[in-house]
Scaffold this active site. Structure first.
Site, mmCIF file in Angstrom:
data_model
loop_
_atom_site.group_PDB
_atom_site.id
_atom_site.type_symbol
_atom_site.label_atom_id
_atom_site.label_comp_id
_atom_site.label_asym_id
_atom_site.label_seq_id
_atom_site.Cartn_x
_atom_site.Cartn_y
_atom_site.Cartn_z
ATOM 1 N N CYS A 142 -6.245 -9.711 -6.364
ATOM 2 C CA CYS A 142 -5.568 -10.968 -6.121
ATOM 3 C C CYS A 142 -4.305 -10.711 -5.297
ATOM 4 C CB CYS A 142 -5.187 -11.632 -7.435
ATOM 5 S SG CYS A 142 -6.618 -12.097 -8.425
ATOM 6 N N GLY A 171 -8.249 -12.341 -1.924
ATOM 7 C CA GLY A 171 -8.976 -13.228 -2.825
ATOM 8 C C GLY A 171 -9.285 -14.540 -2.152
ATOM 9 N N ASN A 208 -1.441 -10.259 -10.451
ATOM 10 C CA ASN A 208 -2.452 -9.413 -9.828
ATOM 11 C C ASN A 208 -2.607 -8.170 -10.684
ATOM 12 O OD1 ASN A 208 -2.379 -7.187 -6.939
ATOM 13 N ND2 ASN A 208 -4.128 -7.868 -8.132
ATOM 14 N N GLY A 209 -3.808 -7.954 -11.214
ATOM 15 C CA GLY A 209 -4.043 -6.770 -12.038
ATOM 16 C C GLY A 209 -4.996 -7.059 -13.169
ATOM 17 N N CYS A 257 -3.196 2.198 -6.806
ATOM 18 C CA CYS A 257 -4.635 2.206 -6.550
ATOM 19 C C CYS A 257 -4.909 2.770 -5.157
ATOM 20 C CB CYS A 257 -5.184 0.789 -6.662
ATOM 21 S SG CYS A 257 -6.934 0.640 -6.228
ATOM 22 N N TYR A 297 -9.376 0.274 1.578
ATOM 23 C CA TYR A 297 -10.057 -0.973 1.934
ATOM 24 C C TYR A 297 -9.266 -2.245 1.660
ATOM 25 C CZ TYR A 297 -13.573 -4.734 1.650
ATOM 26 O OH TYR A 297 -14.256 -5.902 1.802
ATOM 27 N N SER A 335 -13.936 -2.759 7.927
ATOM 28 C CA SER A 335 -13.320 -1.794 7.012
ATOM 29 C C SER A 335 -13.370 -0.355 7.509
ATOM 30 C CB SER A 335 -14.000 -1.880 5.636
ATOM 31 O OG SER A 335 -15.403 -1.710 5.773
ATOM 32 N N ASP A 343 -17.706 4.131 7.465
ATOM 33 C CA ASP A 343 -17.432 2.989 6.594
ATOM 34 C C ASP A 343 -16.504 3.457 5.492
ATOM 35 O OD1 ASP A 343 -17.484 0.409 5.691
ATOM 36 O OD2 ASP A 343 -19.618 0.358 5.210
ATOM 37 N N ASP A 344 -15.967 2.500 4.720
ATOM 38 C CA ASP A 344 -14.992 2.861 3.700
ATOM 39 C C ASP A 344 -15.619 3.351 2.406
ATOM 40 O OD1 ASP A 344 -14.928 0.399 1.569
ATOM 41 O OD2 ASP A 344 -15.418 -0.285 3.572
ATOM 42 N N CYS A 372 -13.564 1.052 -13.060
ATOM 43 C CA CYS A 372 -12.135 0.796 -12.928
ATOM 44 C C CYS A 372 -11.731 -0.180 -14.031
ATOM 45 C CB CYS A 372 -11.820 0.203 -11.556
ATOM 46 S SG CYS A 372 -10.101 -0.337 -11.384
ATOM 47 N N CYS A 405 -3.913 6.456 -8.194
ATOM 48 C CA CYS A 405 -4.929 6.401 -9.238
ATOM 49 C C CYS A 405 -6.262 6.747 -8.579
ATOM 50 C CB CYS A 405 -4.997 5.018 -9.873
ATOM 51 S SG CYS A 405 -6.361 4.849 -11.064
ATOM 52 N N CYS A 449 -11.607 6.029 -10.431
ATOM 53 C CA CYS A 449 -12.972 5.633 -10.106
ATOM 54 C C CYS A 449 -13.735 6.752 -9.400
ATOM 55 C CB CYS A 449 -12.974 4.366 -9.248
ATOM 56 S SG CYS A 449 -12.032 4.493 -7.723
#
Length: 470
Positions: A9, A37, A112-113, A249, A255, A296, A358-359, A395, A444, A447
């Protein structure tokens, strides 16, 4: 979960000693954050001490019409939000900002989170007789602030107490009738920056929103920092307990964020170019052209081209009338959607050995389809390069990697994925090279590695039983 990871977000807040066109300014900022978003958007303000909020499903330009923007009253304070729900319901009731009107305080909050202890808090609130009106965790934060306000009779103390209790990722802006307060979680999982627009103070998820307003960047909000600004121009800061700086993150740089943004002092554009350079150094490969998957993979492709000396060329024409929010409900339709969004540029790719960048690869559906398209257009070889490590773990902090079951890297090694997508070779960016881009900030990488900056409840790992705001 869809083939592309879904965006976070975006939040925005503004406060001024003088009345200014808060709603048009907020709408402009949210347009700049639209990539974070596209499901819903909202703006909350206080007019003559009364909380006013307009929210809707869809894009900023659809919700805030010219008539609404033109006739909106000037005011001194406001907060805005664009939302993508990673695990919570996509519905108007969950659109933000979330408003709370109480005899003790009225506030509007944009978040956001993702809270990792929201299920526990929600259960306790329901057991105590509280009626909740949404399925997102932002309402929980509002309720806790009001409860702590009743106890402490001080807004800043109530917010600090609340933020010390909740866990997980949160960048938050809160508006009351005379204050704007910005908060970033103790690990700084989600970005949040501070700027100035004349006498006004503004906060936003990314610096590109400040640029859209012509605001001057002041600094990033520190992990664990609470900044309180009032309509008289006073600013005070507080720190949460045990604040750290290790949780930003990494996918913001891979991305999520706009390439023209800076996050914690790092240029998103330069980070992506460096990812491409690192990909070439990891595995130099002979080819005729380097191509990025729009949009991306473009900056990483530029970096790969610069490092390798192989010219960069477009492999696809993108349908600009289909946004990042274009999603379809089943696998067959998702595969067909690739043809609608992208069409190979035959004149560029025919007979060529291509480095395709690509990402990420999530399911592998899109990568498989794109490579088939290039081969059908006459590409001689397609060597896939990915500007992030393989996704292997969920995540818990606000993106929609909610299960290992949907991640192709959990079922195939790199050679197996290469065969599955039909590439001539496949290389992912290593964790070490991704870490190097973070400089002193820290990322972080949970993932990719399963090693999270904060402990994750084992029950969460098993069930991912959380409700998320986006």
């Amino acid at each position: 979960m869809y083939e592309k990871l879904r965006e976070e977000c975006g939040v925005f807040g503004i406060v001024s000693p003088k009345s200014i066109p808060v709603i048009p300014l907020s709408a402009s900022a949210l347009l700049a954050l639209q990539h974070r978003g596209q499901e819903s958007a909202g703006i909350a303000t206080f007019v003559d001490g009364m909380l006013k909020c307009k929210k809707g499903m869809g894009l900023v330009s659809e919700i805030f019409t010219p008539d609404y923007l033109e006739f909106s009253a000037n005011t001194k304070i406001g907060v805005g939000h664009v939302r993508y729900s990673t695990t919570g319901a996509c519905s108007l009731e969950n659109a933000q900002p979330i408003e709370t009107v109480h005899s003790k305080i009225s506030l509007a909050l944009a978040h956001n989170g993702n809270l990792t202890n929201s299920a526990q808090i929600r259960h306790e609130l329901v057991q105590s007789g509280m009626v909740l009106h949404t399925t997102n965790d932002t309402e929980i934060i509002n309720i806790m602030i009001v409860r702590n306000m009743i106890e402490t009779n001080n807004l800043e103390r109530a917010i600090v107490k609340t933020m010390n209790f909740i866990e997980g990722a949160f960048s938050i802006v809160i508006a009351t009738k005379d204050k704007l307060i910005a908060v970033r979680d103790k690990n700084g999982f989600r970005p949040l920056c501070m700027g100035r627009l004349g006498e006004a103070v503004v906060f936003a998820s990314e610096t590109c929103a400040l640029d859209a307003l012509g605001a001057e960047f002041v600094r990033d909000v520190k992990p664990g920092e609470v900044i309180s600004c009032d309509t008289k121009g006073n600013i005070s800061t507080f720190m949460l307990d045990n604040a750290a700086r290790s949780g930003l993150c990494s996918f913001e740089f891979v991305y999520f964020a706009r390439p023209d943004s800076y996050i914690d002092g790092i240029s998103v554009y330069e980070a992506r170019v460096q990812m491409g350079r690192s990909l070439y150094r990891q595995k130099p490969t002979e080819a005729d052209i380097v191509c990025g998957v729009p949009d991306s993979g473009l900056q990483a492709a530029e970096g790969y081209s610069l490092e390798s000396g192989i010219p960069m060329a477009p492999a696809f024409v993108k349908n600009k009338y289909i946004g990042r929010s274009f999603i379809l409900p089943d696998q067959v339709k998702r595969e067909n959607a690739v043809n609608v969004k992208l069409n190979p540029l035959v004149a560029t790719v025919r007979g060529k050995r291509i480095i395709l960048i690509d990402d990420s690869i999530v399911r592998s559906t899109t990568s498989t389809r794109i490579i088939k398209m290039l081969r059908h257009a006459g590409a001689k070889e397609v060597h896939m390069r990915i500007s992030s490590p393989p996704f292997k773990y969920p995540c818990y902090f606000g993106t929609d990697i909610d299960s290992r079951d949907n991640l192709v890297a959990n079922f195939y090694d790199v050679d197996g994925i290469c065969n599955k997508i039909g590439a001539d070779s496949l290389e992912y960016l290593t964790v070490e090279n991704l870490k190097a881009i973070s400089k002193s900030t820290g990322f972080c990488l949970g993932c990719f590695t399963g090693d999270y900056p904060v402990p994750v409840n084992p029950m969460l790992k098993n069930s991912f039983d959380i409700v998320n705001n986006g």
